[in-house]
Write a protein that holds these residues in place. Structure first.
Motif, PDB file in Angstrom:
ATOM      1  N   GLY A 154       9.017  10.811   2.792  1.00  0.00           N
ATOM      2  CA  GLY A 154       7.852  10.330   3.519  1.00  0.00           C
ATOM      3  C   GLY A 154       6.874   9.610   2.612  1.00  0.00           C
ATOM      4  O   GLY A 154       6.330   8.552   2.966  1.00  0.00           O
ATOM      5  N   ASP A 155       6.662  10.163   1.425  1.00  0.00           N
ATOM      6  CA  ASP A 155       5.753   9.533   0.462  1.00  0.00           C
ATOM      7  C   ASP A 155       6.300   8.187   0.006  1.00  0.00           C
ATOM      8  O   ASP A 155       5.559   7.216  -0.177  1.00  0.00           O
ATOM      9  CB  ASP A 155       5.553  10.463  -0.740  1.00  0.00           C
ATOM     10  N   LEU A 156       7.629   8.113  -0.162  1.00  0.00           N
ATOM     11  CA  LEU A 156       8.279   6.861  -0.563  1.00  0.00           C
ATOM     12  C   LEU A 156       8.127   5.799   0.520  1.00  0.00           C
ATOM     13  O   LEU A 156       7.801   4.639   0.240  1.00  0.00           O
ATOM     14  CB  LEU A 156       9.763   7.128  -0.843  1.00  0.00           C
ATOM     15  N   VAL A 157       8.351   6.200   1.786  1.00  0.00           N
ATOM     16  CA  VAL A 157       8.212   5.273   2.919  1.00  0.00           C
ATOM     17  C   VAL A 157       6.768   4.785   3.031  1.00  0.00           C
ATOM     18  O   VAL A 157       6.513   3.596   3.243  1.00  0.00           O
ATOM     19  CB  VAL A 157       8.654   5.957   4.235  1.00  0.00           C
ATOM     20  N   ARG A 158       5.819   5.711   2.870  1.00  0.00           N
ATOM     21  CA  ARG A 158       4.397   5.369   2.971  1.00  0.00           C
ATOM     22  C   ARG A 158       3.993   4.354   1.896  1.00  0.00           C
ATOM     23  O   ARG A 158       3.371   3.334   2.171  1.00  0.00           O
ATOM     24  CB  ARG A 158       3.551   6.635   2.836  1.00  0.00           C
ATOM     25  N   LYS A 159       4.382   4.637   0.654  1.00  0.00           N
ATOM     26  CA  LYS A 159       4.016   3.739  -0.447  1.00  0.00           C
ATOM     27  C   LYS A 159       4.651   2.364  -0.273  1.00  0.00           C
ATOM     28  O   LYS A 159       4.027   1.339  -0.566  1.00  0.00           O
ATOM     29  CB  LYS A 159       4.432   4.359  -1.780  1.00  0.00           C
ATOM     30  N   SER A 160       5.878   2.335   0.200  1.00  0.00           N
ATOM     31  CA  SER A 160       6.552   1.063   0.433  1.00  0.00           C
ATOM     32  C   SER A 160       5.838   0.257   1.516  1.00  0.00           C
ATOM     33  O   SER A 160       5.608  -0.947   1.363  1.00  0.00           O
ATOM     34  CB  SER A 160       8.005   1.319   0.846  1.00  0.00           C
ATOM     35  N   ALA A 161       5.462   0.926   2.619  1.00  0.00           N
ATOM     36  CA  ALA A 161       4.791   0.245   3.736  1.00  0.00           C
ATOM     37  C   ALA A 161       3.399  -0.244   3.334  1.00  0.00           C
ATOM     38  O   ALA A 161       3.016  -1.379   3.646  1.00  0.00           O
ATOM     39  CB  ALA A 161       4.689   1.196   4.935  1.00  0.00           C
ATOM     40  N   VAL A 162       2.653   0.595   2.617  1.00  0.00           N
ATOM     41  CA  VAL A 162       1.301   0.204   2.188  1.00  0.00           C
ATOM     42  C   VAL A 162       1.371  -0.924   1.166  1.00  0.00           C
ATOM     43  O   VAL A 162       0.562  -1.857   1.198  1.00  0.00           O
ATOM     44  CB  VAL A 162       0.555   1.433   1.607  1.00  0.00           C
ATOM     45  N   SER A 163       2.353  -0.858   0.276  1.00  0.00           N
ATOM     46  CA  SER A 163       2.531  -1.926  -0.713  1.00  0.00           C
ATOM     47  C   SER A 163       2.833  -3.252  -0.024  1.00  0.00           C
ATOM     48  O   SER A 163       2.253  -4.286  -0.366  1.00  0.00           O
ATOM     49  CB  SER A 163       3.672  -1.553  -1.668  1.00  0.00           C
ATOM     50  N   ARG A 164       3.738  -3.210   0.971  1.00  0.00           N
ATOM     51  CA  ARG A 164       4.075  -4.425   1.713  1.00  0.00           C
ATOM     52  C   ARG A 164       2.857  -4.952   2.475  1.00  0.00           C
ATOM     53  O   ARG A 164       2.605  -6.159   2.522  1.00  0.00           O
ATOM     54  CB  ARG A 164       5.226  -4.145   2.681  1.00  0.00           C
ATOM     55  N   PHE A 165       2.088  -4.032   3.066  1.00  0.00           N
ATOM     56  CA  PHE A 165       0.893  -4.409   3.827  1.00  0.00           C
ATOM     57  C   PHE A 165      -0.122  -5.125   2.930  1.00  0.00           C
ATOM     58  O   PHE A 165      -0.595  -6.218   3.248  1.00  0.00           O
ATOM     59  CB  PHE A 165       0.258  -3.163   4.450  1.00  0.00           C
ATOM     60  N   THR A 166      -0.457  -4.515   1.791  1.00  0.00           N
ATOM     61  CA  THR A 166      -1.494  -5.092   0.929  1.00  0.00           C
ATOM     62  C   THR A 166      -1.045  -6.408   0.307  1.00  0.00           C
ATOM     63  O   THR A 166      -1.821  -7.369   0.230  1.00  0.00           O
ATOM     64  CB  THR A 166      -1.876  -4.096  -0.188  1.00  0.00           C
ATOM     65  N   ARG A 167       0.206  -6.453  -0.127  1.00  0.00           N
ATOM     66  CA  ARG A 167       0.702  -7.681  -0.750  1.00  0.00           C
ATOM     67  C   ARG A 167       0.763  -8.823   0.265  1.00  0.00           C
ATOM     68  O   ARG A 167       0.366  -9.952  -0.019  1.00  0.00           O
ATOM     69  CB  ARG A 167       2.084  -7.438  -1.364  1.00  0.00           C
ATOM     70  N   THR A 168       1.257  -8.527   1.469  1.00  0.00           N
ATOM     71  CA  THR A 168       1.376  -9.569   2.495  1.00  0.00           C
ATOM     72  C   THR A 168       0.005 -10.070   2.925  1.00  0.00           C
ATOM     73  O   THR A 168      -0.237 -11.280   2.974  1.00  0.00           O
ATOM     74  CB  THR A 168       2.135  -9.020   3.725  1.00  0.00           C
ATOM     75  N   LEU A 169      -0.909  -9.156   3.227  1.00  0.00           N
ATOM     76  CA  LEU A 169      -2.244  -9.552   3.688  1.00  0.00           C
ATOM     77  C   LEU A 169      -2.991 -10.308   2.594  1.00  0.00           C
ATOM     78  O   LEU A 169      -3.652 -11.324   2.861  1.00  0.00           O
ATOM     79  CB  LEU A 169      -3.033  -8.322   4.134  1.00  0.00           C
ATOM     80  N   GLY A 170      -2.881  -9.827   1.358  1.00  0.00           N
ATOM     81  CA  GLY A 170      -3.543 -10.507   0.244  1.00  0.00           C
ATOM     82  C   GLY A 170      -3.026 -11.923   0.055  1.00  0.00           C
ATOM     83  O   GLY A 170      -3.802 -12.858  -0.168  1.00  0.00           O
ATOM     84  N   THR A 171      -1.704 -12.088   0.159  1.00  0.00           N
ATOM     85  CA  THR A 171      -1.100 -13.415   0.006  1.00  0.00           C
ATOM     86  C   THR A 171      -1.546 -14.348   1.124  1.00  0.00           C
ATOM     87  O   THR A 171      -1.866 -15.518   0.882  1.00  0.00           O
ATOM     88  CB  THR A 171       0.439 -13.302  -0.006  1.00  0.00           C
ATOM     89  N   LEU A 172      -1.580 -13.850   2.341  1.00  0.00           N
ATOM     90  CA  LEU A 172      -1.986 -14.676   3.488  1.00  0.00           C
ATOM     91  C   LEU A 172      -3.445 -15.110   3.379  1.00  0.00           C
ATOM     92  O   LEU A 172      -3.770 -16.292   3.579  1.00  0.00           O
ATOM     93  CB  LEU A 172      -1.758 -13.906   4.792  1.00  0.00           C
ATOM     94  N   ILE A 173      -4.338 -14.161   3.079  1.00  0.00           N
ATOM     95  CA  ILE A 173      -5.772 -14.481   3.014  1.00  0.00           C
ATOM     96  C   ILE A 173      -6.052 -15.469   1.879  1.00  0.00           C
ATOM     97  O   ILE A 173      -6.808 -16.429   2.047  1.00  0.00           O
ATOM     98  CB  ILE A 173      -6.607 -13.195   2.834  1.00  0.00           C
ATOM     99  N   SER A 174      -5.409 -15.245   0.725  1.00  0.00           N
ATOM    100  CA  SER A 174      -5.632 -16.153  -0.408  1.00  0.00           C
ATOM    101  C   SER A 174      -5.061 -17.543  -0.149  1.00  0.00           C
ATOM    102  O   SER A 174      -5.423 -18.506  -0.823  1.00  0.00           O
ATOM    103  CB  SER A 174      -5.007 -15.575  -1.682  1.00  0.00           C
ATOM    104  N   SER A 175      -4.178 -17.644   0.847  1.00  0.00           N
ATOM    105  CA  SER A 175      -3.582 -18.940   1.190  1.00  0.00           C
ATOM    106  C   SER A 175      -4.350 -19.659   2.295  1.00  0.00           C
ATOM    107  O   SER A 175      -3.950 -20.744   2.721  1.00  0.00           O
ATOM    108  CB  SER A 175      -2.125 -18.742   1.621  1.00  0.00           C
TER     109      SER A 175
END
Length: 275
Positions: free
Chosen positions: A208-229
């Motif tokens: 569960g911790d692995l799934v959570r970290k993976s999902a949060v990592s994907r969320f922050t990286r994707t949103l950060g990339t989109l906003i900066s673009s």
């Protein structure tokens, strides 16, 4: 997902994106750059997709609209970032950011898969060992115990019973497991089923911790990339929600989007989700 679908790997798209960015930065016209990519791309399916994109761009479509017709090769994230790059006149910069994002995202997925290899191997070995014991070893002991004519303890009788079931009804066990897998897959495809299973995954120990970290990592990286673009926060959150990979995270992100649309903060709904 390592593969974007239909035999197009993430690596193929990354190479195409980097080469595309280099040619645009060098001042080549859009159509000419795409035409060169279509000719030299090693993946035949991606080359065919690129030729279709060239045709659409020559027909008057924007690059983003042309890419949107091929979701198996170019995700919502990819298309919307390209649209932002076209609108802002920084397509080469956006393409480089996309290539970096795809590479980092692919690296995260590889790490997650790598972390899952050890427990998967342990479980597989355990299942095989138990099956071998029940099918080949226990029957020998059963014959030996039968010759003694003594009442066996309950745990021993249970093991012998499991051995007999596995020997004589293995076909039924395989059928039941197949039906269970089919039913589980059908249920997971429903919104309610996916929400319950994804929520359960987040609560599992270790995994569960692995799934959570993976999902949060994907969320922050994707949103950060989109906003900066240059993609708007509301559109960015919607795209990020679709690429979350977990329904609980998806719902939390969409609640944050609704919160921002109502003039509130992004933090409160994220905190409420407990993810």
């Amino acid at each position: 997902k390592l593969r974007l679908g239909g035999g197009i790997r993430t690596r193929d798209v990354v190479i195409l994106t980097r080469q595309f960015a280099t040619m645009i930065n060098a001042g080549l016209p859009l159509v000419q750059a795409l035409d060169i990519l279509a000719q030299q791309t090693e993946n035949k399916l991606l080359a065919e997709v690129t030729r279709n994109v060239v045709y659409d761009v020559e027909s008057g479509h924007t690059l983003a609209d042309a890419l949107r017709k091929h979701p198996r090769a170019f995700s919502d994230l990819y298309v919307n970032m390209v649209a932002a790059g076209e609108a802002g006149g920084i397509l080469d910069t956006i393409l480089l950011r996309l290539a970096q994002f795809l590479e980092k995202n692919d690296a995260i997925i590889r790490k997650v898969k790598g972390a899952m290899v050890y427990p998967a191997v342990i479980v597989s070995v355990a299942v095989i060992a138990i099956a071998v014991l029940l099918i080949f070893v226990i029957p020998t002991f059963e014959t030996m115990f039968a010759s003694v004519n003594l009442e066996l303890p309950l745990p021993t009788r249970m093991v012998i019973g499991a051995s007999n079931i596995l020997q004589h009804y293995w076909w039924a066990i395989i059928g039941i497991l197949g039906l269970a897998a089919f039913g589980f897959n059908r249920w997971y495809k429903t919104p309610a089923g996916r929400l319950q299973i994804d929520g359960l995954l987040l609560k599992l120990p270790v995994l569960g911790d692995l799934v959570r970290k993976s999902a949060v990592s994907r969320f922050t990286r994707t949103l950060g990339t989109l906003i900066s673009s240059g993609v708007s926060i509301l559109e960015g959150l919607e795209i990020t929600a679709r690429t979350a990979g977990n329904m609980v995270v998806h719902n939390a992100v969409m609640e944050s989007r609704a919160s921002i649309a109502g003039g509130e903060t992004i933090a409160a709904p994220l905190q409420k989700s407990k993810v």
